[in-house]
Design an enzyme around this catalytic site. Sequence first.
Site, PDB file in Angstrom:
ATOM      1  CB  SER A 153      -0.944   0.005   1.200  1.00 38.52           C
ATOM      2  OG  SER A 153      -0.230  -0.004   2.428  1.00 38.52           O
ATOM      3  CE1 TYR A 154       5.836   5.258   2.646  1.00 35.91           C
ATOM      4  CE2 TYR A 154       7.403   3.734   1.658  1.00 35.91           C
ATOM      5  CZ  TYR A 154       7.119   4.965   2.222  1.00 35.91           C
ATOM      6  OH  TYR A 154       8.134   5.875   2.374  1.00 35.91           O
ATOM      7  CB  VAL A 155       5.166   0.106  -2.936  1.00 36.15           C
ATOM      8  CG1 VAL A 155       5.374  -0.020  -4.436  1.00 36.15           C
ATOM      9  CG2 VAL A 155       6.458  -0.193  -2.177  1.00 36.15           C
TER      10      VAL A 155
END
Length: 251
Positions: A153-155
């Site tokens: 999700s961060y990426v």
Amino acid sequence: MNRLQGKTAIVTGGAGGIGKGIATAFVKEGATVAIIDLNEEAGKQTIQELQAYQPESIFIQANLAEHDKLADLVKQVVDRFGKLDILVNNAHASRMSSIAETTQKEFDLSFNTGFYPTFYFMQAALPFLKETQGTIINFASGAGINGDVNQVSYVAAKEAIRGITRVAANEFGPFGINVNIIAPIAKSPGMVEWAEANPEYYQAMLAKIPLRRLGEIESDIGRTAVFLASEDASYITGQTIMVDGGSVKLR
């Protein structure tokens, strides 16, 4: 040390970590800074430190996930100082999880605190940055470029930010606005806490950094932001600047 003398900046997530390092580097170079952060206690402490260098700097407590209020925050800063020269979109929250375990909740957190605020702040700041031929600095991560595991999700949000930054560089360039990205590895409080809890993983990570150290939030990351916001970088736009000790070498 007056490379940003007379300039006004917004730094999101400026109450701590990398954001604080950038805000500190900015005020030492003469800028007036508005730090925007959810953490009221940390924000009040940080603004006292910043005001020792630039007394007019301010702290605004806000939840960046409330996207309908972000344009008003930009207007509040411009109403206070009369202009906006620099926008730094640093704030971002996320949780680690694998693809198999990630739910909509993880994506919502990452995009609502990172990607969408970056987009809406750029959109709201555009009319004011046209007037000053200003600068936007967004944040990405080597995790997105490398596709680090358990960071989906961060990426996704960070690579989306890289995408819209390139679009903004093309669209805003004719107005004299430069838009760039910093992708750091830094000795932030969160990183230090993680390193202490995971010493073996930390040493393995450190061994992969050619310079064998983490970046300092002010002298390494903050000073890079000063450069990008200064006249010295006026012909640089649409670029991802890896401030990571050589960990990622873009081609």
